[in-house]
Design a protein around this motif. Structure first.
Motif, mmCIF file in Angstrom:
data_model
loop_
_atom_site.group_PDB
_atom_site.id
_atom_site.type_symbol
_atom_site.label_atom_id
_atom_site.label_comp_id
_atom_site.label_asym_id
_atom_site.label_seq_id
_atom_site.Cartn_x
_atom_site.Cartn_y
_atom_site.Cartn_z
ATOM 1 N N GLY A 825 0.854 -1.317 -0.124
ATOM 2 C CA GLY A 825 -0.070 -0.046 0.048
ATOM 3 C C GLY A 825 0.905 1.368 -0.006
ATOM 4 N N GLY A 826 2.053 1.190 -0.285
ATOM 5 C CA GLY A 826 2.859 2.379 -0.389
ATOM 6 C C GLY A 826 3.839 2.662 0.954
ATOM 7 N N GLY A 827 4.211 1.875 1.773
ATOM 8 C CA GLY A 827 5.270 1.981 2.768
ATOM 9 C C GLY A 827 4.585 2.919 3.680
ATOM 10 N N SER A 828 5.496 3.833 4.180
ATOM 11 C CA SER A 828 5.101 4.776 5.319
ATOM 12 C C SER A 828 3.863 5.347 5.056
ATOM 13 C CB SER A 828 6.308 5.580 5.731
ATOM 14 O OG SER A 828 6.550 6.411 4.381
ATOM 15 N N ALA A 829 3.539 5.847 3.660
ATOM 16 C CA ALA A 829 2.487 6.411 3.566
ATOM 17 C C ALA A 829 1.043 5.694 3.739
ATOM 18 C CB ALA A 829 2.184 6.824 2.121
ATOM 19 N N TYR A 830 1.141 4.525 3.967
ATOM 20 C CA TYR A 830 0.125 3.355 4.207
ATOM 21 C C TYR A 830 -0.090 3.641 5.658
ATOM 22 C CZ TYR A 830 -2.668 -0.720 5.049
ATOM 23 O OH TYR A 830 -3.706 -1.694 5.408
ATOM 24 N N ASP A 831 0.838 3.697 6.514
ATOM 25 C CA ASP A 831 0.780 4.104 7.947
ATOM 26 C C ASP A 831 0.168 5.281 8.266
ATOM 27 O OD1 ASP A 831 1.731 1.364 8.826
ATOM 28 O OD2 ASP A 831 3.689 2.093 9.276
ATOM 29 N N ASP A 832 0.700 6.394 7.508
ATOM 30 C CA ASP A 832 0.050 7.658 7.905
ATOM 31 C C ASP A 832 -1.283 7.712 7.222
ATOM 32 O OD1 ASP A 832 2.750 8.200 8.217
ATOM 33 O OD2 ASP A 832 3.268 9.419 6.475
ATOM 34 N N ARG A 833 -1.788 7.130 6.633
ATOM 35 C CA ARG A 833 -3.234 7.050 6.300
ATOM 36 C C ARG A 833 -4.160 6.520 7.560
ATOM 37 N NH1 ARG A 833 -1.558 5.623 0.747
ATOM 38 N NH2 ARG A 833 -2.080 3.589 1.343
ATOM 39 N N ILE A 834 -3.688 5.465 7.914
ATOM 40 C CA ILE A 834 -4.396 4.850 9.202
ATOM 41 C C ILE A 834 -4.200 5.746 10.280
ATOM 42 C CG2 ILE A 834 -4.111 2.941 10.694
ATOM 43 C CD1 ILE A 834 -2.923 1.159 8.436
ATOM 44 N N VAL A 835 -2.954 6.461 10.676
ATOM 45 C CA VAL A 835 -3.031 7.065 11.650
ATOM 46 C C VAL A 835 -3.883 8.343 11.670
ATOM 47 C CG1 VAL A 835 -1.424 8.649 12.893
ATOM 48 C CG2 VAL A 835 -0.648 6.452 12.300
ATOM 49 N N ARG A 836 -3.856 8.912 10.632
ATOM 50 C CA ARG A 836 -4.752 10.230 10.232
ATOM 51 C C ARG A 836 -6.277 9.668 10.515
ATOM 52 N NH1 ARG A 836 -1.076 11.628 5.923
ATOM 53 N NH2 ARG A 836 -2.692 10.712 4.374
ATOM 54 N N ALA A 837 -6.794 8.590 9.906
ATOM 55 C CA ALA A 837 -7.961 8.302 9.947
ATOM 56 C C ALA A 837 -8.242 8.099 11.593
ATOM 57 C CB ALA A 837 -8.267 6.839 9.251
ATOM 58 N N ARG A 838 -7.225 7.369 12.532
ATOM 59 C CA ARG A 838 -7.627 7.033 13.621
ATOM 60 C C ARG A 838 -7.714 8.426 14.591
ATOM 61 N NH1 ARG A 838 -3.641 1.877 15.061
ATOM 62 N NH2 ARG A 838 -4.944 0.550 13.661
#
Length: 907
Positions: A825-838
């Protein structure tokens, strides 16, 4: 009143312990309180909670909540002194030291109920007689106050109404809903005096696209709609949904992720159908069958299947069942606190959690709550369901002729997670032992009715030789599955049978590769890659054993279908329904075993890029409770789109945080599409977005505390305590780890109690999560600590929630599954999307109304600026010390005044 005063009342909180009698009320020490409680019955409120605070787990007595449940079944009261006071029409105690005396007063008020106009009188006398034999502490007190009825009372199983068969509902008519008509319906629902909401009107108009006739097969009209908090999306989609259902003559299924939203939706439908009688016909709430009371299990419990405290619970549940609207034990009109009063004694055994239903073979089939709900939903206009049930029904449902054509998925940001859970495969010890019990029924020494496969289908076995042979083969093959005591045997290196041998090899490899120095005793997992020779050698016999079970299950399903086609004389309507139910149960269990075989083929075989496979040892605080192999789809929206969306004609997926925050709008929509299954459809979805009408910059601010050291539990606890005191309570504290939550609670609960600020905590207090939220909502001075279950879907508008504190950046847990999806899903950008949503979801708990004010505090100096787009545009975001944060919270929440002049970080 004399009966009550004969007993003392005990109250224990973090602020102290008091014992009250008719003459006085005095503070006591823990030792004296335990001695008094052990020597004489005491009146108390929520015995498990009081026992926990005393450190006396076996505390029992005259619990006022149990008495309330007996006298007022199917009624809810907040299980606090203030909540009970309102329920019995008394003045609530003003101070903690007044509670014990109040309990005596409340007991007297409850015991006076039988003397007045008591709508729940029927059945009470016979229940009290049974509870006397169960040695229920209240029975000797309440029993003499009940008058024996002049005529025999109708017992529960004769009192419940029977559902009736109805002809199949015709397919919905093809109609077009005009957006202007939807706006007009919305105006009717909101009323002429309602405030003008342009965003809500635009939302209702856009939602009509989901109800348009589809142009091609397997190509639904999909609408993705992000509606900020305060838009009023519930009525926004109820307007076109109700208009379509009434015009087309079809049902709209509204699916949620949380039980809280289900309850809220049920209340909102009163706008559509103000007449409560008509509303019960046109609006039905559906849940999975494991949520509903099983009358056959209840009868078994009442006839001696339960003993001790569990038997008392069964009788109180029977009282409730006679007055319940729908028999829903989880989130329905059964008070959520009632099962927790009995700890783990019996609640789960009263529902059908193992899929052992015998359908028409049950003597209570015509009164069954589950069957009644299923039939009611076939005739309803609006069905309020949940994501899991929608997916289960689409994949395995028996209601093929009434399959929905229109869906509304509220809390749509959770569709990915719901699909991930639904379409996963787990070949574990607990799963195989459940299948064994389903096939074999109770084994040597087991309690309960004989409800194994052979007993459930005995008439088929006597009629059809092929069916009898398939049943016998399945019973023999099931002997190879894990059995009672399997976990101990594999831990000792003495597995029995091919499945336990496989699990032993899985456990050994997980410990060899996953456990790290200083491991805290929580779960272990490792990729299913480069398996050891031991695991490869164990996989083949396990696969052979599962194949030996799969073949007779499939054969039996075919034989049952042949029996239906042959229609012998004994196959009346109830028998046919039972055989059809058995076919459905066999089908999904055969699918499960086939999925297990597919997973075993991966051991030593090629990798399937569509799936993520791993080995796991599940542990809780160092204690193992399961071992096995796991498989999840890399993209679970693929089966969701194929099984749920494509057969539908239209679907609306909506949420306040559908795009998950972030500066790049197009990227946000691409993420929303990917997590809703849109890329797997032939037609692109329609997009709609309406921003929240709230003035977030004026109503809120975000404080990032920079001087609380990560990993320092004492400093973390101090920060929570100071912030809660500064806010005067009204705080929702969110944690990413249960262990830290418990540690912080243990350090600050007494300290806050001395300030008159109650503190409640998920995973600490022996109270279900829904009731904890009710308690929190009810008391503006209370605060609540919890995990992600409280981050999503908690609706506490007003002054009761004015501060949200989160312990740190909510990074996703680095699991095998997450690592695979992150790579794809794009590496660290995938993590960032999850954190922003949370973060967006957590912030969304804060401002729920136009007059709400509050602060959001993040206790992490390491909060990256790139994630600040999770918060609404314009909200002041400042990095401050803890001292500064405490001062700002105190100033903002004491005067509701904005504090300016500090540097605001860029979005």
């Amino acid at each position: 009143m004399a009966d009550v005063i004969a007993y003392p009342a005990l109250h224990a909180s973090h602020g102290g312990i008091w014992i009250a009698t008719a003459d006085d009320c005095r503070p006591v020490g823990r030792g004296e309180a335990i001695r008094v409680a052990a020597e004489t019955p005491v009146i108390l409120l929520n015995a498990p909670l009081v026992g926990q605070r005393l450190g006396y787990a076996e505390l029992s007595g005259l619990d006022l909540l149990e008495l309330f449940a007996f006298l007022h079944p199917a009624r809810f009261a907040v299980p606090t002194p203030a909540g009970l006071a309102r329920a019995v029409d008394l003045s609530p105690p003003e101070r903690d030291e007044d509670v014990a005396s109040f309990l005596l007063e409340a007991a007297a008020a409850l015991l006076a109920v039988p003397d007045g106009d008591w709508p729940e009188r029927e059945g009470a006398f016979s229940s009290a007689q049974s509870l006397t034999r169960m040695r229920w502490p209240w029975a000797p007190v309440i029993g003499p106050r009940l008058t024996k009825p002049r005529v025999d009372e109708r017992w529960l199983f004769s009192r419940l109404p029977e559902w009736e068969e109805a002809p199949p509902r015709p397919a919905p008519r093809t109609v077009e809903i005009d957006p202007a008509a939807a706006e007009a319906r919305l105006a009717e629902l909101t009323g002429g005096a309602a405030e003008e909401r342009p965003g809500q009107r635009a939302y209702a108009a856009a939602a009509t696209a989901a109800f348009a006739p589809r142009a091609m097969r397997d190509t639904p009209n999909l609408v993705l709609a992000e509606a900020g908090t305060g838009i009023g999306k519930t009525l926004g989609y109820l307007a076109p949904a109700s208009l379509w259902s009434q015009t087309a003559g079809g049902a709209v299924w509204i699916s949620t992720y949380t039980k809280a939203l289900q309850r809220q939706l049920g209340a909102e439908t009163a706008r559509v159908y103000p007449d409560p009688v008509l509303r019960r016909e046109r609006v039905v709430t559906r849940k999975g069958r494991e949520n509903y009371l099983c009358l056959l299990n209840l009868e078994d419990a009442l006839q001696g299947g339960f003993a001790g405290r569990a038997a008392v619970l069964a009788h109180l549940v029977a009282r409730w069942a006679a007055y319940s609207v729908d028999g829903d034990m989880v989130g329905g009109d059964l008070p959520g606190w009632l099962p927790t009063l009995f700890r783990r004694n019996g609640p789960a055994a009263l529902t059908d959690r193992r899929g052992e239903c015998v359908y028409a073979g049950c003597p209570h089939y015509r009164k069954c709550f589950i069957e009644r709900a299923a039939r009611a939903s076939a005739e309803a206009d609006i069905v309020i369901a949940n994501h899991a049930l929608v997916m289960v029904n689409a994949a395995r449902g028996r209601e093929l002729t009434t399959r929905p054509t229109r869906y509304v998925f509220d809390e749509g940001h959770h569709l990915f997670d719901a699909a991930d859970s639904m379409f996963a495969t787990a070949l574990t010890g607990s799963e195989t032992i459940e299948l064994r019990r389903w096939v074999l029924g109770p084994e040597a020494g087991g309690r309960g009715r004989r409800r194994g496969l052979q007993a459930r289908l005995s008439d088929v076995a006597s009629y059809d030789e092929g069916g009898a042979r398939a049943i016998a083969d399945a019973v023999q093959a099931a002997q190879g599955l894990a059995s009672d005591g399997w976990l101990g045997r594999i831990g000792e290196g003495q597995p029995f049978g091919p499945i336990e041998t496989l699990l032993a090899a899985v456990r050994g490899l997980a410990y060899a590769r996953a456990e790290q120095p200083g491991d805290a005793g929580y779960g272990l997992e490792t990729e299913l890659a480069e398996p050891t020779p031991e695991l490869i050698e164990a996989a083949a016999p396990a696969a052979h054993a599962l194949d030996a079970l799969l073949r007779p299950l499939v054969a039996l399903g075919r034989r049952l279908e042949a029996v239906l086609a042959e229609a012998p004389d004994w196959l009346d309507a109830p028998a046919r329904a039972r055989v059809e139910g058995a076919i459905a149960s066999l089908g999904w269990r055969a699918e499960t075993v086939a999925a297990w075989l597919s997973l075993l083929a991966r051991v030593g075989g090629p990798v399937d890029p569509d799936f993520v496979d791993w080995l796991a040892v599940d542990r809780a605080e160092g204690r193992e409770w399961d071992v096995g192999l796991h498989r999840h789809w890399l993209d679970p929206t693929r089966p969701f789109a194929a099984i749920v969306l494509k057969p539908a004609h239209g679907a609306l997926v909506t949420s306040a945080t559908l795009t998950g925050g972030g500066a790049d709008v197009e990227e946000g929509w691409q993420v929303a599409e990917a997590r809703s299954g849109a890329p797997h459809l032939a037609r692109a979805p329609m997009r709609f977005q309406a921003d929240s009408p709230f003035d977030y910059p004026a109503q809120s601010e975000v404080l990032i505390v920079t001087d609380v050291k990560r990993g320092d539990v004492a400093a973390l606890a101090n920060a929570y305590a100071r912030l809660i005191v500064a806010a005067g309570g009204g705080t929702l504290g969110l944690f990413t780890a249960i262990r830290r939550l418990r540690a912080v609670h243990g350090r600050i609960a007494d300290r806050l109690a001395r300030e008159g600020l109650p503190l409640h905590a998920q995973h600490v207090d022996p109270i279900d999560t829904g009731t904890l939220v009710d308690i929190f909502r009810d008391d503006p001075a209370a605060s609540l600590l919890g995990t992600d279950a409280l981050r999503d879907g908690v609706d506490v508008p007003g002054h009761s929630l004015r501060l949200v504190v989160i312990e740190g950046v909510p990074w996703p847990k680095p699991t095998v599954l997450h690592a695979a999806r992150k790579l794809a899903g794009g590496g660290s950008a995938y993590d960032d999307r999850i954190v922003r949503a949370r973060l967006a979801q957590a912030f969304g708990r804060l401002i729920r109304r136009a007059d709400d004010h509050g602060a959001f505090v993040l206790l992490s100096a390491a909060m990256p600026s790139r994630l600040l787009g999770a918060f609404p545009p314009g909200v002041p975001i400042v990095r401050v010390t803890l001292d500064e944060a405490v001062a700002r919270v105190s100033a903002r929440l004491s005067s509701d005044a904005r504090i300016g002049h500090e540097e605001v970080l860029p979005d």
